[in-house]
Design an enzyme around this catalytic site. Structure first.
Site, PDB file in Angstrom:
ATOM      1  N   TYR A   1       0.827  -1.203   0.000  1.00 32.81           N
ATOM      2  CA  TYR A   1       0.000   0.000   0.000  1.00 32.81           C
ATOM      3  C   TYR A   1       0.868   1.263   0.000  1.00 32.81           C
ATOM      4  O   TYR A   1       1.140   1.836  -1.043  1.00 32.81           O
ATOM      5  CB  TYR A   1      -1.001  -0.019   1.164  1.00 32.81           C
ATOM      6  CG  TYR A   1      -2.129   0.961   0.929  1.00 32.81           C
ATOM      7  CD1 TYR A   1      -3.262   0.580   0.221  1.00 32.81           C
ATOM      8  CD2 TYR A   1      -2.045   2.279   1.341  1.00 32.81           C
ATOM      9  CE1 TYR A   1      -4.281   1.493  -0.059  1.00 32.81           C
ATOM     10  CE2 TYR A   1      -3.050   3.195   1.068  1.00 32.81           C
ATOM     11  CZ  TYR A   1      -4.163   2.793   0.373  1.00 32.81           C
ATOM     12  OH  TYR A   1      -5.163   3.697   0.092  1.00 32.81           O
TER      13      TYR A   1
ATOM     14  N   THR B   1     -14.808  -1.172   2.406  1.00 32.87           N
ATOM     15  CA  THR B   1     -15.478  -0.416   1.347  1.00 32.87           C
ATOM     16  C   THR B   1     -15.329  -1.225   0.064  1.00 32.87           C
ATOM     17  O   THR B   1     -14.556  -2.182   0.012  1.00 32.87           O
ATOM     18  CB  THR B   1     -14.834   0.978   1.116  1.00 32.87           C
ATOM     19  OG1 THR B   1     -13.483   0.787   0.671  1.00 32.87           O
ATOM     20  CG2 THR B   1     -14.828   1.824   2.373  1.00 32.87           C
TER      21      THR B   1
END
Length: 398
Positions: free
Chosen positions: A235, A275
């Site tokens: 990330y 999400t």
């Protein structure tokens, strides 16, 4: 029609309008129970307002601060025979509840990266609101067509400099597996920065300034995720991280541009949540399942609405904002507590197919994932017939 969840990979291809509405109502109830946001915003533009953190930002502005809100999103309506996207139903529900409260709420459906949507947004602000005092930038998109050159960029989720192997969770088969991600090429990194970096945020603010639709003291924020070392290789130190670092660069110029108005621009760091965007990141379902387990045990678990409500009250409109040395607003501090991260790390290598449900909160992860699409929401009767053809009144279609 009766609608049931149908999951394919990291997406649920069906959505439930009544479930999405109930989900939005729960978030509204949470914000209202907290009372008013002191000195909160009054006229708010949310770019990427239909799901996740962007939706939470719109809800907090409207129901915590009594703000008029204009939302921009790219969603698909339902028809008699097929459900629309969750973001469509979320936005329809939000507008319904906002209008019941006597608040202004309108939405623009189209590509937020385009000049046309920026133009429509500015026209609408001038006509309906005059000026806005908060601009929230919360876009998550896999590709972007550059408005000036027409070039199409696609984002990639890859490490930089070296391939990385890590443990992941196949959410369909419910098995732990080893995943290898090859390193991104220089082109893939540049393209990811073009999609998810700060250029479009800057273009929005430049356009709004040029049109003189930002109020004195206007603030803007874009959302980011930093995480800890478990997720850093793919990330923060990967292609997505390069785009997020670009936000940190671009915000400095945006802050300078807003200074004559007495305004401010900040990147806001939020915690990892379920999400549609995060479920596509290979290691996130396992990380989130462990994080939920640990944070629920400690009583610190939060979702989108808790995070964003806290961000408004503590930092965006708080007397003593939580700032880091880079000048970012921090709402992710509970996730990053050493006792949380060390426990997640400790459990990371111990998880097997056999103890998945015991060591992690994969059950909670799955439930929150389905909630995104309007399923498994408390108080909804899923045996009831629902009409998937839900209208959004006064929608501006780009």
């Amino acid at each position: 029609m009766i609608i049931k969840p149908r999951v394919r990979g990291f997406i649920c291809v069906t959505t439930h309008p009544a479930g999405c509405e109930a989900n939005v109502k729960q978030q509204i109830d949470y914000v209202e129970a907290k009372g008013p946001v002191v000195n909160g915003p009054k006229k708010v533009l949310v770019i990427g307002s239909s799901t996740g953190y962007g939706l939470a930002a719109r809800i907090t502005a409207a129901f915590g601060s009594g703000a008029d809100t204009l939302g921009v999103f790219f969603e698909r309506p339902g028809s008699e025979s097929k459900p629309g996207t969750a973001g469509w139903y979320n936005s329809a529900a939000f507008e319904k509840f906002a209008h019941e409260k006597g608040l202004y709420a309108r939405s623009i459906n189209g590509d937020a990266f385009s000049d046309e949507v920026k133009r429509l947004t500015i026209e609408t602000i001038k006509r309906d609101l005059g000026k806005v005092d908060l601009v929230v930038y919360s876009l998550a998109a896999p590709r972007r067509t550059h408005p000036k050159t027409g070039e199409v960029f696609s984002s990639t989720l890859k490490p930089i400099g070296k391939s990385v192997s890590f443990r992941g969770l196949d959410t369909d088969k419910e098995v732990i597996k080893d995943v290898v991600l090859e390193a991104a090429s220089d082109q893939e990194v540049a393209d990811t920065v073009a999609v998810m970096g700060g250029e479009d945020w800057q273009m929005w603010i430049d356009a709004l300034l040029e049109a003189d639709v930002l109020a004195d003291g206007a603030k803007t924020t874009a959302f980011t995720y930093l995480g800890e070392k478990i997720t850093h290789d793919i990330y923060w130190n990967g292609s997505i991280g390069a785009a997020k670092k670009d936000l940190d660069q671009k915000v400095l110029g945006i802050r300078d541009r807003l200074a004559p108005l007495g305004g401010d621009a900040r990147v806001s760091v939020l915690k990892a949540v379920v999400t549609q965007a995060s479920s596509a990141i290979p290691m996130m379902p396992l990380y989130l399942s462990l994080l939920f387990k640990v944070m629920k045990e400690q009583g610190t678990h939060e979702g989108c609405i808790e995070q964003v409500d806290g961000l408004y009250r503590e930092s965006l409109y708080g007397a003593e904002p939580r700032l880091d040395e880079e000048g970012r607003l921090r709402a992710d501090y509970k996730e990053l507590q050493p006792e949380v991260q060390s426990r997640v790390e400790e459990l990371w290598d111990k998880v097997t197919n056999e103890n998945l449900y015991e060591l992690t909160d994969f059950a909670g992860y799955k439930s929150e994932f389905l909630n995104l699409f309007g399923f498994e929401v408390a108080g909804v009767d899923y045996e009831q017939d629902v009409d998937p053809d839900v209208q959004i009144a006064n929608l501006i279609q780009a």
